[in-house]
Design an enzyme around this catalytic site. Structure first.
Site, mmCIF file in Angstrom:
data_model
loop_
_atom_site.group_PDB
_atom_site.id
_atom_site.type_symbol
_atom_site.label_atom_id
_atom_site.label_comp_id
_atom_site.label_asym_id
_atom_site.label_seq_id
_atom_site.Cartn_x
_atom_site.Cartn_y
_atom_site.Cartn_z
ATOM 1 N N GLY A 361 0.840 -1.189 0.003
ATOM 2 C CA GLY A 361 -0.200 -0.144 -0.021
ATOM 3 C C GLY A 361 0.846 1.106 -0.088
ATOM 4 C CG PHE A 362 2.144 2.623 3.233
ATOM 5 C CD1 PHE A 362 1.722 3.884 3.566
ATOM 6 C CD2 PHE A 362 1.581 1.609 3.892
ATOM 7 C CE1 PHE A 362 0.570 4.151 4.456
ATOM 8 C CE2 PHE A 362 0.609 1.790 4.785
ATOM 9 C CZ PHE A 362 -0.069 3.237 4.840
ATOM 10 N N GLY A 363 4.183 1.576 -0.854
ATOM 11 C CA GLY A 363 5.416 1.460 -1.694
ATOM 12 C C GLY A 363 5.825 0.406 -2.160
ATOM 13 C CB VAL A 365 8.836 -4.602 -0.573
ATOM 14 C CG1 VAL A 365 10.101 -4.955 0.303
ATOM 15 C CG2 VAL A 365 7.887 -3.628 0.046
ATOM 16 C CG ASP A 477 -3.365 -1.822 6.219
ATOM 17 O OD1 ASP A 477 -4.642 -2.266 5.854
ATOM 18 O OD2 ASP A 477 -2.653 -1.352 5.159
#
Ligand SMILES: *[C@@H]1O[C@H](CO)[C@@H](O)[C@H](O)[C@H]1NC(C)=O
Ligand SMILES: *[C@@H]1O[C@H](CO)[C@@H](O)[C@H](O)[C@H]1NC(C)=O
Ligand SMILES: *[C@@H]1O[C@H](CO)[C@@H](O)[C@H](O)[C@H]1NC(C)=O
Ligand SMILES: *[C@@H]1O[C@H](CO)[C@@H](O)[C@H](O)[C@H]1NC(C)=O
Ligand SMILES: *[C@@H]1O[C@H](CO)[C@@H](O)[C@H](O)[C@H]1NC(C)=O
Ligand SMILES: *[C@@H]1O[C@H](CO)[C@@H](O)[C@H](O)[C@H]1NC(C)=O
Ligand SMILES: *[C@@H]1O[C@H](CO)[C@@H](O)[C@H](O)[C@H]1NC(C)=O
Ligand SMILES: *[C@@H]1O[C@H](CO)[C@@H](O)[C@H](O)[C@H]1NC(C)=O
Length: 669
Positions: A361-363, A365, A477
């Site tokens: 969700g945030f970027g 990896v 989350d």
């Protein structure tokens, strides 16, 4: 016959102690989280420094070897047991603030527990408080390395001494810090707070009942004459089983306290440390005075008006650069978790696509290998344009970096370059719970024992975030794709605290609710306020998911929570069990998990259990409350799903299958 009986007798007498560990050595602490019980303290990877405190006021840091040692010699029935000999050697560094006056110090400690409830900072070193100071029931032996005088007199003056303490902070022997030169009685004093590495040796002779304490700068050999030689019988002080470690504290005065290396042995000489493997102590903050000689030298070397003008110009630039350099150094001192961009760039082969292991969700990896330590890491790259308040933001990440738990994907560090924010995590080999449950490799099915263990692990991780750390951390989350499974099939919860970071950095101005469709608690949609009980809700959905092997939301208006409620109401809760388990499971445990899942997803947040209660239910310390206690069945209901359970949500879920926000949820309608 007699020999046989006495052998049996001997076997009965000698406890399991024989097999236990009797010594250890840490040449630096890189990746030794598992070997230590840390509180407040933390390990700075990859350099390997163990930081007991930073310069925060009234702070306590504890670091203890994770296992206790047997401190009494085996008895010979006619004799009383006596405290064993022991020996330790460690290297520390104390960094005081610019301009001096740091405090308070650190203490090598033997204690019956690694917890010191009610202990105070400052002069009390995080070991005792005013009311239990000196009580024989403490069973504490400590060697204090004290940088502030005035314990009991309430006058804080510069101190520089080492003392031997029993059960409290009143030293039974104490001397200013000094080492004997060249095997003579001539003692050379030196400062504890120089920031330089200093080595201490502590030896207790159980037969002679003598403690020796020796100290010297790391650059010197072990002095032949100890600083303190103190006759004391530790038998009444110690308990049979003792933890060994360090406690440090700051007060109004504060220094950073570091341990660089440490060895310990019971009934033996502490193994020697390998000085070349020890981490370097962090650099001291510099005074501005060191610049003056440079300027003078320049003036001496140059002459003539033009040169002087040039000189003024370059001095100005030099001064500016010097100031920049200095503040960078400050910055780095404050942020031990900061990585160098170039190292991460190299580790991930320049963020190559082949190194990508996931898109969250945030970027994105990436996996990587740090060339300095050879450690594998996962690097999350978040590309955002506007992170404001860099200092607060850094403080927030630094604080997340201090969260350490075996069921968390620990954040090792971070790095920011222009618009890229990079977060460095432990690398976890077995992928996410989501992929193991729903897209496993061929013929692989997570068996029930593994699932139950994973569920318990996640609960322990969440409990730590909610209640056991110094601040409440709301995950926001919790979902199967945020749970990673390590090599021992234990759960490690990832991505914690990120949502708060985003709020903090104001990366997004429109997002009110962060979470994933299917896991968002009903009240969260209404108020936008995440809480520990909204985490519990998401955990409840996850429980149902793990037991049933079905996703929270499926096609054809399938809603997992509603479906399990239905099974439950028809008294057929076992119908909800994952068919892939082939009925190989422990019925009571499956029932417990499904019922607990329902309890956690109750509509009213205050009706849900806390993570502490959840842990008690899972450990069977308490039975899961019976339905009759839960009020009418209308109390169940996944709530928000009903009014908006139309196809638009389902499609948007299918499309993005990732983090959704309530604002996008509304606009989809
Ligand atoms: C730390 O733990 C690891 C594995 O648990 C072990 O191999 C290692 O020897 C331990 N180190 C020390 C210094 O106890
Ligand atoms: C046990 O104690 C007796 C008497 O104190 C002593 O003579 C003997 O050496 C001891 N044995 C051991 C194994 O320490
Ligand atoms: C820096 O300042 C402290 C305290 O004022 C002083 O003790 C120390 O000697 C100074 N160091 C240098 C390198 O000037
Ligand atoms: C002092 O410590 C004792 C023992 O840990 C604890 O029971 C007590 O509450 C503490 N007192 C204060 C004033 O914190
Ligand atoms: C150190 O001691 C040795 C012999 O014990 C002697 O030869 C040497 O001169 C001494 N050095 C100093 C600096 O005192
Ligand atoms: C303690 O120091 C004394 C005096 O230097 C020495 O005789 C003794 O052997 C030392 N004890 C230990 C355990 O090192
Ligand atoms: C340290 O422990 C190991 C076994 O755990 C043992 O072989 C070794 O002799 C011990 N060393 C010392 C100095 O006690
Ligand atoms: C100390 O560490 C260095 C570097 O790792 C190694 O080369 C050396 O052999 C070690 N020395 C001892 C005595 O173990």
């Amino acid at each position: 016959m007699a020999a046989a009986t006495s052998l049996v007798f001997l076997l009965l007498l000698s406890p399991v102690v024989a097999a236990a560990n009797t010594n250890f050595t840490f040449n630096g602490f890189s990746n030794s989280e598992k070997n230590l019980t840390l509180e407040g303290a933390y390990i700075i990877n990859p350099t390997g420094l163990l930081r007991l405190t930073d310069k925060s006021p009234n702070f306590i840091g504890h670091a203890f070897y994770h296992q206790p040692f047997q401190m009494f010699d085996k008895t010979n029935s006619s004799n009383q047991p006596k405290a064993s000999s022991f020996s330790t050697s460690f290297v520390f560094a104390i960094n005081q603030p610019r301009g001096g006056h740091g405090g308070y110090g650190l203490a090598f400690t033997l204690a019956p527990s690694t917890k010191f409830p009610g202990a105070e900072a400052g002069h009390f070193f995080g070991l005792v408080n005013k009311s239990n100071d000196g009580e024989s029931s403490n069973h504490i032996f400590a060697v204090e390395i004290d940088t502030v005088n005035g314990y009991k007199d309430n006058i804080d003056t510069e101190g520089n001494h080492i003392g031997i303490n029993v059960n409290g902070l009143d030293s039974i022997a104490s001397k200013p810090v000094a080492y004997s030169k060249n095997g003579t009685d001539a003692m050379e004093e030196f400062s504890l707070k120089s920031g330089n590495a200093i080595r201490v040796w502590i030896e207790y002779d159980g037969a002679k009942k003598v403690v020796n304490v020796t100290v010297a700068p790391l650059s010197k050999e072990k002095p032949a004459i100890p600083l303190l030689v103190c006759s004391i019988d530790l038998t009444p002080v110690l308990k049979r089983s003792m933890y060994v470690g360090f406690s440090a504290s700051t007060g109004e005065k504060a220094s950073s306290h570091y341990i660089l290396g440490w060895s310990f042995a019971v009934n033996g000489v502490a193994p020697p440390l390998n000085v070349s493997q020890l981490p370097k102590p962090p650099p001291m903050e510099k005074n501005s005075s060191s610049l003056k000689p440079i300027i003078k030298a320049l003036i001496g070397a140059l002459s003539g008006l033009a040169f002087i003008l040039l000189l003024i110009f370059s001095c100005f630039r030099l001064y500016n650069r010097y100031r920049k350099f200095e503040s960078l150094e400050d910055w780095e001192l404050d942020c031990p978790h900061r990585f160098r961009y170039n190292d991460l760039h190299k580790a991930t082969k320049g963020f190559k696509e082949s190194e990508m292991i996931g898109v969250g969700g945030f970027g994105t990896v990436y996996k990587g290998m740090l060339s300095a330590s050879g450690n594998k890491v996962a690097v999350k790259r978040i590309v955002r344009s506007s992170i404001q308040g860099m200092r607060e933001f850094a403080a927030e990440i630094e604080s997340l970096g201090r969260l350490r738990h075996k069921n968390l994907v620990n954040l090792q560090g971070w790095c920011k370059k222009k618009n890229d924010l990079l977060l460095v995590y432990d690398y976890i080999p077995n992928g996410s719970l989501d992929s193991l449950l729903f897209n496993p490799e061929e013929n692989f099915v997570l068996d029930w024992d593994q699932r139950f263990n994973i569920i318990k692990g996640i609960a322990a991780g969440l409990l730590y975030l909610h209640e056991e750390w110094e601040q409440v951390v709301i995950h926001r989350d919790v979902k199967t794709s945020n749970v990673l499974i390590d090599a021992d099939m234990n759960a490690r919860l990832g991505d914690f605290g990120l949502a708060r970071l985003c709020d903090h950095g104001q990366m997004s101005h429109t997002t009110n609710v962060v979470g994933t469709i299917g896991y968002i608690a009903p009240e969260l949609v209404r108020t936008g306020q995440a809480s520990t009980s909204s985490d519990v809700y998401a955990y409840g959905v996850l429980l149902l998911e793990v037991a049933s092997g079905r996703r929270p939301i499926g096609s054809d208006q399938f809603f997992l929570v509603d479906w399990v409620i239905e099974c439950y109401q028809l008294s057929k809760i076992l119908d909800a069990v994952d068919p892939k388990l082939d009925s190989v499971h422990v019925v009571e445990e499956v029932e417990l998990v499904l019922k607990l899942g329902l309890l956690c997803t109750l509509h009213r947040p205050d009706a849900r259990p806390t993570m502490r209660q959840v842990t008690r239910y899972l450990n069977r310390d308490d039975p899961v409350p019976d339905t009759s206690d839960w009020g009418s069945m209308s109390g169940f209901s996944s709530g928000f799903l009903e009014p908006i359970s139309n196809s638009s949500i389902t499609t948007s879920y299918n499309l993005s299958s990732g983090v959704m926000t309530s604002s996008s949820l509304h606009s989809d309608r």
